[in-house]
Design an enzyme around this catalytic site. Structure first.
Site, mmCIF file in Angstrom:
data_model
loop_
_atom_site.group_PDB
_atom_site.id
_atom_site.type_symbol
_atom_site.label_atom_id
_atom_site.label_comp_id
_atom_site.label_asym_id
_atom_site.label_seq_id
_atom_site.Cartn_x
_atom_site.Cartn_y
_atom_site.Cartn_z
ATOM 1 N N ARG A 236 0.909 -1.051 -0.098
ATOM 2 C CA ARG A 236 0.156 0.018 -0.012
ATOM 3 C C ARG A 236 0.950 1.098 0.077
ATOM 4 N NH1 ARG A 236 -3.210 -2.691 -1.499
ATOM 5 N NH2 ARG A 236 -5.576 -3.122 -0.701
ATOM 6 N N GLU A 265 -3.745 7.285 -4.844
ATOM 7 C CA GLU A 265 -3.769 6.896 -5.997
ATOM 8 C C GLU A 265 -5.389 7.404 -6.587
ATOM 9 O OE1 GLU A 265 -3.937 2.755 -5.691
ATOM 10 O OE2 GLU A 265 -1.917 2.594 -4.912
ATOM 11 N N HIS A 283 -1.004 0.390 -10.093
ATOM 12 C CA HIS A 283 -1.849 -0.485 -9.146
ATOM 13 C C HIS A 283 -2.201 -1.811 -9.862
ATOM 14 C CE1 HIS A 283 -3.734 -0.947 -4.950
ATOM 15 N NE2 HIS A 283 -3.345 -2.085 -5.365
#
Length: 317
Positions: A236, A265, A283
């Site tokens: 993360r 993000e 991601h």
């Protein structure tokens, strides 16, 4: 005569795979919260009656959402991250929480190792070099060898173990840091993250997200990794102090970074976009047809198990 069972009402929070959405709609009475113009007003007026939530690691289910659903019994999340789900609020009400571990281990580990290879050997940078005509003018600069180097793993869980197996094929020494050493792992244990960073040529972040790990990879950890070290993050974005990382990369205090995740993000710091010693991915660690299909099935299986009165296939601890 038996009363026919009522179709469970499911609240879907955020978009999911189209095929998964279609199958959920065939089985349950699904309402798409993200299509409501005023989600808060909708929940206030219609929150009662929903017994399940289908969500993802991106959208989660916070305390306010859980509180707005008085009949909620189960949450099934697409993804392995649980930091966007208020587990304490769910536990307080006895709400079962399912997620999709294991089925994505291989693809996430593959991505981690792809980032190790790319940031060290500079494959995407050399691709840009060829496309821009740079090869016509001279040779691409030398890169860094991966085989035989030292790989440190923060978080020797399901994914961390697979990353360690990948490293064995490259004759890499592996050490790890967890809260405590594991009895079923042969790799060396570093008592602190700083100790692991000092030892590592490549430091891979494979830990959970959430409040407990926020900013864990700090300026001090990056300094311990040093000017010859590389940081890889497939966990993360919040686990890394992003500003400290930008500073370390721009000042040359670490050699480079391979990042699949970011703090805010999909926004990526402009300073990172300008650097050539950073590999940036959107991601996508679990983003393969096979893995996403398996994750979708696990979302369904967790819901099906709950409504059949069985334990969830993958229940959050």
């Amino acid at each position: 005569m038996k009363t026919p069972m009522k179709t469970p009402r499911i609240l879907q929070v955020g978009p999911l795979l189209p095929a998964l959405e279609a199958r959920l709609a065939q089985t349950y009475d699904v309402h798409l919260l993200h299509e409501e113009a005023d989600a808060k007003a909708f929940l206030a007026a219609h929150g009662a009656g929903f017994v399940g939530v289908a969500t993802s690691a991106r959208f989660g289910a916070d305390a306010a959402l859980i509180a707005a659903l008085p009949d909620l019994k189960v949450i099934s999340s697409f993804g392995v991250g649980l930091d966007a789900i208020d587990l304490d609020a769910a536990r307080a009400r006895g709400i079962a929480v399912g997620y999709t571990p294991d089925v994505l281990n291989d693809c996430v580990a593959d991505t981690a190792f792809a980032l190790v290879m790319d940031v060290a050997r500079r494959f995407t940078a050399s691709d840009r070099f060829v496309r821009s005509g740079g090869w016509l003018k001279g040779q691409f600069p030398l890169a860094t060898k991966v085989s035989g180097k030292r790989l440190g793993i923060l978080g020797m869980g399901r994914i961390g173990r697979v990353i360690a197996r990948r490293a064995s094929g490259f004759d890499m020494a592996v050490r790890y840091h967890n809260r405590k050493p594991l009895t079923d792992v042969d790799h060396g244990y570093a008592a602190t993250l700083e100790e692991l960073a000092e030892w590592s040529d490549f430091l891979v972040i494979a830990s959970a997200g959430g409040a407990e790990t926020r900013g864990l990879v700090s300026r001090e950890i990056l300094d311990a990794l040093g000017p010859q070290g590389y940081l890889i993050n497939i966990s993360r974005g919040t686990v890394v102090d992003e500003q400290a990382l930008v500073d370390a990369l721009t000042s040359g205090r670490i050699a480079g970074a391979g990042l699949d995740v970011f703090e805010h993000e999909p926004k990526v710091p402009q300073a990172l976009l300008a650097l050539d010693n950073v590999v940036l991915l959107p991601h996508l660690a679990s983003n393969t047809h096979e893995t996403r299909a398996a994750m979708g099935k696990r979302v369904e299986d967790n819901l099906a198990a709950f409504f059949a009165g069985r334990p969830l296939v993958s229940a959050a601890g």
